[in-house]
Design a protein around this motif. Structure first.
Motif, short mmCIF file in Angstrom:
data_model
loop_
_atom_site.label_atom_id
_atom_site.label_comp_id
_atom_site.label_asym_id
_atom_site.label_seq_id
_atom_site.Cartn_x
_atom_site.Cartn_y
_atom_site.Cartn_z
N ARG A 179 40.24 30.62 46.14
CA ARG A 179 39.19 31.50 46.68
C ARG A 179 39.48 31.94 48.10
NH1 ARG A 179 34.86 31.66 43.26
NH2 ARG A 179 34.54 29.81 41.98
N MET A 180 39.99 31.01 48.92
CA MET A 180 40.23 31.31 50.33
C MET A 180 41.60 31.96 50.56
SD MET A 180 37.46 30.08 51.42
CE MET A 180 37.65 30.14 53.20
N GLY A 181 42.45 31.94 49.54
CA GLY A 181 43.87 32.28 49.71
C GLY A 181 44.14 33.77 49.75
N PRO A 182 45.44 34.13 49.73
CA PRO A 182 45.89 35.50 49.99
C PRO A 182 45.75 36.47 48.80
CG PRO A 182 47.79 34.09 49.53
CD PRO A 182 46.57 33.20 49.52
N TYR A 183 45.44 35.99 47.61
CA TYR A 183 45.45 36.89 46.45
C TYR A 183 44.30 37.90 46.53
CZ TYR A 183 48.90 33.99 43.96
OH TYR A 183 50.01 33.33 43.57
N SER A 184 44.52 39.05 45.90
CA SER A 184 43.47 40.07 45.83
C SER A 184 42.32 39.55 44.97
CB SER A 184 44.03 41.34 45.18
OG SER A 184 44.33 41.09 43.82
N TRP A 185 41.14 40.15 45.18
CA TRP A 185 39.97 39.70 44.42
C TRP A 185 40.18 39.82 42.91
CZ3 TRP A 185 36.50 36.36 44.31
CH2 TRP A 185 35.37 36.49 43.51
N PRO A 186 40.71 40.97 42.43
CA PRO A 186 40.92 41.07 40.97
C PRO A 186 41.86 39.98 40.44
CG PRO A 186 41.14 43.23 41.99
CD PRO A 186 41.02 42.23 43.12
N LEU A 187 42.91 39.68 41.21
CA LEU A 187 43.85 38.64 40.76
C LEU A 187 43.17 37.27 40.76
CD1 LEU A 187 46.63 37.80 39.78
CD2 LEU A 187 47.44 37.86 42.15
N LYS A 188 42.37 37.01 41.77
CA LYS A 188 41.63 35.74 41.80
C LYS A 188 40.72 35.64 40.57
CE LYS A 188 41.59 35.30 46.83
NZ LYS A 188 40.82 35.26 48.08
N GLN A 189 40.03 36.75 40.27
CA GLN A 189 39.13 36.75 39.12
C GLN A 189 39.90 36.49 37.83
OE1 GLN A 189 36.22 36.32 40.56
NE2 GLN A 189 35.28 37.65 39.04
N ARG A 190 41.09 37.08 37.75
CA ARG A 190 41.92 36.92 36.56
C ARG A 190 42.29 35.45 36.38
NH1 ARG A 190 48.06 36.86 36.29
NH2 ARG A 190 47.75 35.38 34.62
N ILE A 191 42.73 34.81 37.46
CA ILE A 191 43.18 33.42 37.36
C ILE A 191 42.02 32.48 37.04
CG2 ILE A 191 44.17 31.49 38.68
CD1 ILE A 191 45.78 33.66 40.26
N LEU A 192 40.85 32.78 37.65
CA LEU A 192 39.67 31.92 37.44
C LEU A 192 39.02 32.14 36.07
CD1 LEU A 192 38.05 32.35 40.97
CD2 LEU A 192 38.93 30.20 40.05
N GLY A 193 39.30 33.27 35.45
CA GLY A 193 38.59 33.68 34.23
C GLY A 193 38.99 32.88 33.00
N ASP A 194 38.35 33.22 31.89
CA ASP A 194 38.57 32.51 30.62
C ASP A 194 39.94 32.77 30.04
OD1 ASP A 194 36.30 31.11 30.47
OD2 ASP A 194 35.34 32.32 28.90
N GLU A 195 40.63 33.79 30.54
CA GLU A 195 41.99 34.06 30.05
C GLU A 195 43.00 33.86 31.17
OE1 GLU A 195 42.13 37.85 28.08
OE2 GLU A 195 41.26 36.95 26.28
N GLY A 196 42.67 32.98 32.11
CA GLY A 196 43.57 32.75 33.24
C GLY A 196 44.31 31.44 33.11
N HIS A 197 44.07 30.59 34.11
CA HIS A 197 44.78 29.31 34.20
C HIS A 197 43.79 28.18 34.46
CE1 HIS A 197 48.93 30.88 34.32
NE2 HIS A 197 48.42 31.92 34.98
N LEU A 198 44.16 26.96 34.10
CA LEU A 198 43.33 25.80 34.37
C LEU A 198 43.49 25.35 35.82
CD1 LEU A 198 44.00 23.50 31.26
CD2 LEU A 198 42.12 25.13 31.58
N SER A 199 42.37 25.10 36.48
CA SER A 199 42.38 24.50 37.82
C SER A 199 42.70 23.01 37.70
CB SER A 199 41.01 24.68 38.47
OG SER A 199 40.06 23.88 37.79
N ASN A 200 42.87 22.37 38.85
CA ASN A 200 43.09 20.92 38.84
C ASN A 200 41.95 20.19 38.12
OD1 ASN A 200 45.38 21.42 40.34
ND2 ASN A 200 44.38 20.98 42.32
N GLU A 201 40.72 20.58 38.44
CA GLU A 201 39.56 19.92 37.82
C GLU A 201 39.52 20.18 36.30
OE1 GLU A 201 39.36 21.81 40.52
OE2 GLU A 201 38.30 20.68 42.09
#
Ligand SMILES: [Zn+2]
Ligand SMILES: [Zn+2]
Length: 268
Positions: A179-201
């Motif tokens: 969230r705090m990092g350098p990626y663009s908002w759309p890319l952040k949304q993509r990674i966080l979304g249901d078709e993105g990637h798993l977070s550590n948690e």
């Protein structure tokens, strides 16, 4: 039986920069994904005292370059068979170049390919690719499972991959760092979304949903270069699991897969 006829694996590379896993039984040697250049994969194989000349097949999970970069070169140079589902074949055609027809094989989602002394089982995942699927490999009652590149882990996936002997599980990002990092908002949304990637948690939650009495080794992998750190991923997963009374480094070993340092050749 397992002493003389084991299933062995090494995670050669895992991360946003490239993914390759090597597995062998007495009669077969395969790669799951080949997401680095042919030359780099060759060098990684040397580090575990193995040669690409002996590899029979590559099982491709999806068309993203960090999983397919070396597929075409290895298929042509070493005559390896390449397995992927129809959607992935169509989507990666332009990336992998010409592969002889007799080396191209379909493995549909949620099916098993019997190679002889190795069964490769595919399962569909939720990721922003044409038809993403991951694999678990069975041999002599032993199972190794790879699951990265998924936005979430469905009940169906959990049911399929429950109680494997070893896992490579995605811990892509720390949600705050992303969230705090350098990626663009759309890319952040993509990674966080249901078709993105798993977070550590999410990786920890997935592990707690599937591991069982047989599980002895867990590798945390597909770590983002920009949105995660090895120690953070490891500590997050370890502490979540300990809070839920899982015997971390007691009932099973919790390990970290690296972007370009192969794990030792593990024996199941
Ligand atoms: Zn990936
Ligand atoms: Zn991907």
């Amino acid at each position: 039986m397992t002493d003389t006829d084991p299933l062995r694996y090494s995670i050669l590379a895992s991360g946003s920069t490239g993914n390759v896993t090597y597995l062998e039984t007495r009669h077969h040697r395969i790669l799951i994904d080949a997401g680095l250049s042919g030359k780099r994969i060759e060098n990684l194989m040397k580090k575990i005292d193995r040669s690409l000349k002996d590899v029979d097949a590559i099982f491709v999970t999806h068309e993203h370059s960090d999983h397919t970069h070396g597929v075409g070169v290895l298929a042509r140079r070493y005559g390896m068979d390449v397995y992927a589902n129809e959607g992935t074949w169509a989507a990666m055609a332009s990336k992998v170049g010409k592969i002889p027809l007799e080396q191209k094989h379909i493995i549909a989602p949620n099916t098993v390919k019997d190679l002889g002394d190795m069964d490769i089982e595919s399962f569909a995942v939720s990721h922003d690719a044409a038809q993403p699927q991951f694999y678990q490999v069975h041999h002599n009652n032993k199972t190794f499972c790879v699951l990265t590149d998924t936005g979430y882990v469905s009940d169906r996936i959990e049911g399929t991959i429950r109680d494997a002997d070893a896992y490579l599980m995605e811990c892509n990002h720390d949600t705050e760092m992303l969230r705090m990092g350098p990626y663009s908002w759309p890319l952040k949304q993509r990674i966080l979304g249901d078709e993105g990637h798993l977070s550590n948690e999410e990786g920890a939650d997935a592990l707690m949903g599937v591991i069982g009495r047989r599980t002895k080794e867990i590798f945390l992998g597909h770590r983002s270069q920009h949105n995660n750190m090895r120690s953070l991923a490891h500590l997050t997963v370890a502490s979540m699991m300990e809070q839920h009374d899982f015997g971390v480094n007691h009932d099973f070993e919790l390990r970290d897969a690296e972007p370009e340092t192969p794990s030792k050749l593990m024996t199941l």
